[in-house]
Design a protein around this motif. Structure first.
Motif, mmCIF file in Angstrom:
data_model
loop_
_atom_site.group_PDB
_atom_site.id
_atom_site.type_symbol
_atom_site.label_atom_id
_atom_site.label_comp_id
_atom_site.label_asym_id
_atom_site.label_seq_id
_atom_site.Cartn_x
_atom_site.Cartn_y
_atom_site.Cartn_z
ATOM 1 N N HIS A 182 -12.383 2.176 -4.693
ATOM 2 C CA HIS A 182 -12.488 0.838 -5.268
ATOM 3 C C HIS A 182 -11.125 0.320 -5.737
ATOM 4 N N ARG A 183 -10.308 1.200 -6.281
ATOM 5 C CA ARG A 183 -9.001 0.750 -6.760
ATOM 6 C C ARG A 183 -8.159 0.221 -5.615
ATOM 7 N N SER A 184 -8.058 0.972 -4.502
ATOM 8 C CA SER A 184 -7.220 0.524 -3.395
ATOM 9 C C SER A 184 -7.805 -0.716 -2.724
ATOM 10 N N ALA A 185 -9.140 -0.874 -2.750
ATOM 11 C CA ALA A 185 -9.742 -2.106 -2.237
ATOM 12 C C ALA A 185 -9.359 -3.288 -3.117
ATOM 13 N N THR A 186 -9.350 -3.059 -4.430
ATOM 14 C CA THR A 186 -8.942 -4.107 -5.360
ATOM 15 C C THR A 186 -7.476 -4.458 -5.163
ATOM 16 N N GLU A 187 -6.636 -3.457 -4.939
ATOM 17 C CA GLU A 187 -5.223 -3.716 -4.682
ATOM 18 C C GLU A 187 -5.047 -4.553 -3.420
ATOM 19 N N ALA A 188 -5.849 -4.267 -2.385
ATOM 20 C CA ALA A 188 -5.764 -5.047 -1.149
ATOM 21 C C ALA A 188 -6.132 -6.506 -1.418
ATOM 22 N N ARG A 189 -7.161 -6.719 -2.224
ATOM 23 C CA ARG A 189 -7.530 -8.091 -2.573
ATOM 24 C C ARG A 189 -6.408 -8.773 -3.360
ATOM 25 N N ALA A 190 -5.814 -8.026 -4.291
ATOM 26 C CA ALA A 190 -4.739 -8.600 -5.101
ATOM 27 C C ALA A 190 -3.549 -9.006 -4.236
ATOM 28 N N ARG A 191 -3.198 -8.163 -3.262
ATOM 29 C CA ARG A 191 -2.095 -8.529 -2.366
ATOM 30 C C ARG A 191 -2.424 -9.807 -1.594
ATOM 31 N N GLY A 192 -3.673 -9.941 -1.175
ATOM 32 C CA GLY A 192 -4.065 -11.151 -0.464
ATOM 33 C C GLY A 192 -3.996 -12.385 -1.338
ATOM 34 N N VAL A 193 -4.413 -12.245 -2.606
ATOM 35 C CA VAL A 193 -4.323 -13.373 -3.536
ATOM 36 C C VAL A 193 -2.878 -13.820 -3.678
ATOM 37 N N HIS A 194 -1.971 -12.868 -3.860
ATOM 38 C CA HIS A 194 -0.561 -13.214 -4.039
ATOM 39 C C HIS A 194 0.050 -13.764 -2.765
ATOM 40 N N ALA A 195 -0.372 -13.270 -1.601
ATOM 41 C CA ALA A 195 0.191 -13.734 -0.333
ATOM 42 C C ALA A 195 -0.484 -15.006 0.162
ATOM 43 N N GLY A 196 -1.604 -15.361 -0.426
ATOM 44 C CA GLY A 196 -2.297 -16.577 -0.013
ATOM 45 C C GLY A 196 -3.051 -16.444 1.289
ATOM 46 N N THR A 197 -3.534 -15.247 1.607
ATOM 47 C CA THR A 197 -4.274 -15.053 2.845
ATOM 48 C C THR A 197 -5.247 -13.892 2.680
ATOM 49 N N SER A 198 -5.980 -13.596 3.742
ATOM 50 C CA SER A 198 -6.937 -12.489 3.711
ATOM 51 C C SER A 198 -6.294 -11.217 4.260
ATOM 52 N N THR A 199 -7.048 -10.126 4.237
ATOM 53 C CA THR A 199 -6.571 -8.839 4.744
ATOM 54 C C THR A 199 -7.537 -8.319 5.795
ATOM 55 N N ALA A 200 -7.002 -8.004 6.970
ATOM 56 C CA ALA A 200 -7.794 -7.384 8.035
ATOM 57 C C ALA A 200 -7.734 -5.875 7.850
ATOM 58 N N VAL A 201 -8.857 -5.259 7.549
ATOM 59 C CA VAL A 201 -8.916 -3.818 7.302
ATOM 60 C C VAL A 201 -9.492 -3.124 8.536
ATOM 61 N N ALA A 202 -8.667 -2.335 9.216
ATOM 62 C CA ALA A 202 -9.131 -1.561 10.367
ATOM 63 C C ALA A 202 -9.915 -0.358 9.855
ATOM 64 N N VAL A 203 -11.200 -0.323 10.160
ATOM 65 C CA VAL A 203 -12.083 0.757 9.707
ATOM 66 C C VAL A 203 -12.454 1.605 10.915
ATOM 67 N N GLY A 204 -12.048 2.875 10.907
ATOM 68 C CA GLY A 204 -12.325 3.765 12.017
ATOM 69 C C GLY A 204 -13.566 4.597 11.786
ATOM 70 N N LEU A 205 -14.506 4.535 12.737
ATOM 71 C CA LEU A 205 -15.755 5.276 12.629
ATOM 72 C C LEU A 205 -15.751 6.512 13.514
ATOM 73 N N THR A 206 -16.632 7.439 13.183
ATOM 74 C CA THR A 206 -17.085 8.441 14.137
ATOM 75 C C THR A 206 -18.481 8.001 14.582
ATOM 76 N N THR A 207 -19.109 8.757 15.478
ATOM 77 C CA THR A 207 -20.460 8.379 15.894
ATOM 78 C C THR A 207 -21.469 8.535 14.765
ATOM 79 N N ASP A 208 -21.106 9.284 13.717
ATOM 80 C CA ASP A 208 -21.926 9.374 12.506
ATOM 81 C C ASP A 208 -21.539 8.210 11.595
ATOM 82 N N LEU A 209 -22.464 7.290 11.352
ATOM 83 C CA LEU A 209 -22.136 6.069 10.624
ATOM 84 C C LEU A 209 -22.043 6.253 9.113
ATOM 85 N N ALA A 210 -22.399 7.420 8.607
ATOM 86 C CA ALA A 210 -22.492 7.586 7.156
ATOM 87 C C ALA A 210 -21.174 7.274 6.460
ATOM 88 N N ASP A 211 -20.067 7.829 6.962
ATOM 89 C CA ASP A 211 -18.771 7.572 6.333
ATOM 90 C C ASP A 211 -18.387 6.107 6.441
#
Length: 279
Positions: A182-211
């Protein structure tokens, strides 16, 4: 002697406004918790906040007709808020005898999310959103794909739209910060607020969706996109995409690997709009 009260409201700012009108300006949030009801596995449900406030002085005799808003200087202190989040993680939950009502959690990550969301963001216009990725300051756009498929797409969005980038899960990007909690997600949001844009987060999955679902729960993104490789077996792609769509709303898809197969059109069977041209 400071008193502690437990209050509830739609936002943390609303809770503070009510507390300050009732008890004067010398109040502070000791702990806060985001409560989600409904939804699927805790995602996309209705939410409100419950907070424990500490009243440092007796209630003010004069109650103003105008709510006291959160000072702008305090809103801008993102770094200080993140430090508070670390401190809060080490605090024990308040004991019931310290409160005038029942005890609550100390989920300061929820408080940080709320404060950043209130930090001078431009008003969003009504009406339907375009298919393209959100560029609103502080928004998170989750690009979900197998392995590292989403990294190149995040880079393309950064180059063409000016979005910030981050990575999570099996996606590894040496040029972007990692989102792991949660902290690093909040930091990502904060960087976007300061930069005036959104953040594209590349999320890598395995075939098991749980993670992957755990990561999306941490991110709580405004948009979820899937990055699908047209050269992979359609049945394999459909299995994980359909599994994901059974839990979260998928905004659109990005198709990669078209040139590596003779049947790139099979991805259309997924029934999702193509929101980004990756070729």
């Amino acid at each position: 002697m400071p008193r502690r009260l437990r209050l509830a409201g739609d936002t943390l700012e609303a809770i503070l406004d009510d507390a300050r009108r009732e008890h004067g300006p010398d109040v502070r949030i000791v702990s806060a918790e985001r409560i989600i009801t409904g939804g699927i596995k805790g995602l996309f449900g209705r939410q409100h906040y419950e907070a424990v406030i500490e009243v440092a002085s007796p209630p003010a005799l004069h109650v103003t007709d105008h709510p006291v808003r959160f000072p702008a200087a305090r809103r801008a202190g993102i770094a200080a808020l993140l430090d508070d989040a670390d401190d809060a993680d080490r605090l024990e939950p308040s004991r019931s005898e310290d409160l005038e009502m029942s005890t609550g959690g100390d989920d300061f990550a929820a408080m940080l999310d709320e404060l950043i969301a209130e930090t001078a963001l431009p008003e969003r216009t009504g009406g339907p959103r375009e298919t393209g990725p959100s560029t609103a300051p502080g928004d998170l756009v989750a690009l979900v794909g197998l392995g590292g498929d989403a990294v190149a797409v995040a880079h393309a969005m950064r180059g063409r739209l000016g979005l910030l980038t981050a990575s999570a899960g099996q996606a590894r990007d040496a040029d972007a910060p990692r989102v792991v909690d949660h902290r690093s997600a909040t930091e990502a949001r904060a960087r976007g607020v300061h930069a005036g844009t959104s953040t594209a987060v590349a999320v890598g999955l395995t075939t098991d969706l749980a993670d992957g679902l755990r990561i999306l729960d941490v991110l709580a993104p405004e948009q979820v996109w899937v990055v699908v490789d047209a050269s992979r077996k359609h049945a394999d792609t459909a299995a994980w995409v359909d599994g994901l769509r059974g839990v979260v709303h998928v905004h659109a898809m990005v198709v990669v690997g078209r040139s590596l197969t003779r049947t790139p059109e099979t991805v259309q069977l997924l029934g999702l709009p193509v929101g980004w041209d990756a070729d």
